[in-house]
Design a protein around this motif. Structure first.
Motif: not given
Length: 205
Positions: A104-133
């Motif tokens: 897994l690799g991920i980055y959220i480019a804008e600092s104001k978007k970090r620690n906002s839940g965006v990284g968690f949701i994005s990671s969860a979506l691709i993990i869900d895709y990896a495991f179930k798709g």
């Protein structure tokens, strides 16, 4: 409205975030200008252990083309979009279909978007895709030991620490430890709500 809220009060997100506002979509040529800026930004490049040398726009174009050629074979790359705006990327690298593993690799480019839940949701979506798709069995990753916010995110997603590479990465005049994390499909317990923009179709029995 389904939101992403921190379950650990010591690592609260700055605000609740709507799962439906986050989408993982293909990278397009219209994304090149932002990708060019991000891939040349030292604060992003170094924390993600990225390529250290100057990257030209033409190289970014070639990189996107390369993703098309490798798509589904050894790598899957998605743009992270919030309200249609590009804010980062998330990817599965080193896909091994025989061993059913990926990184897994991920980055959220804008600092104001970090620690906002965006990284968690994005990671969860691709993990869900990896495991179930894709029926990936295990997802691994490497992260700088000093990147505390990333480690907190991965542990919140259920990743377990499997080891440490001592003095493995040179950054800012010193050698830093790199932590190895892994997540087994059988241990994946994060709930992805039905309102999320999942990458896996829903089966109705």
């Amino acid at each position: 409205m389904t939101t992403d809220l921190a379950s650990d009060p010591t690592q609260p997100y700055k605000q609740a975030i709507d799962w439906t506002s986050i989408k993982l979509t293909p990278l397009e040529e219209s994304d090149i200008d932002l990708l060019y800026i991000w891939q040349n930004a030292p604060d992003l490049r170094d924390l993600t252990m990225g390529f250290r040398f100057p990257i030209q726009k033409e190289t970014v174009k070639d990189w996107i083309k390369h993703q098309r050629e490798k798509n589904g074979k050894s790598r899957v790359v998605f743009a992270i979009r919030q309200e249609e705006g590009l804010i980062g990327t998330v990817q599965l690298n080193n896909i091994d279909h025989y061993q059913r593993k990926a990184l897994l690799g991920i980055y959220i480019a804008e600092s104001k978007k970090r620690n906002s839940g965006v990284g968690f949701i994005s990671s969860a979506l691709i993990i869900d895709y990896a495991f179930k798709g894709l029926d990936i069995r295990k997802i691994g990753l490497e992260v700088l030991a000093a990147n505390y916010s990333a480690i907190a995110l991965f542990e919140k997603l259920g990743f377990s620490k499997e080891g440490t590479k001592a003095n493995d990465y040179f950054l800012d005049g010193q050698y830093l430890d790199v932590c190895i994390y892994g997540l087994q499909q059988t241990n994946w317990s994060t709930h992805v709500p039905s309102t999320a923009n999942r990458l896996v179709g829903v089966v109705h029995n």
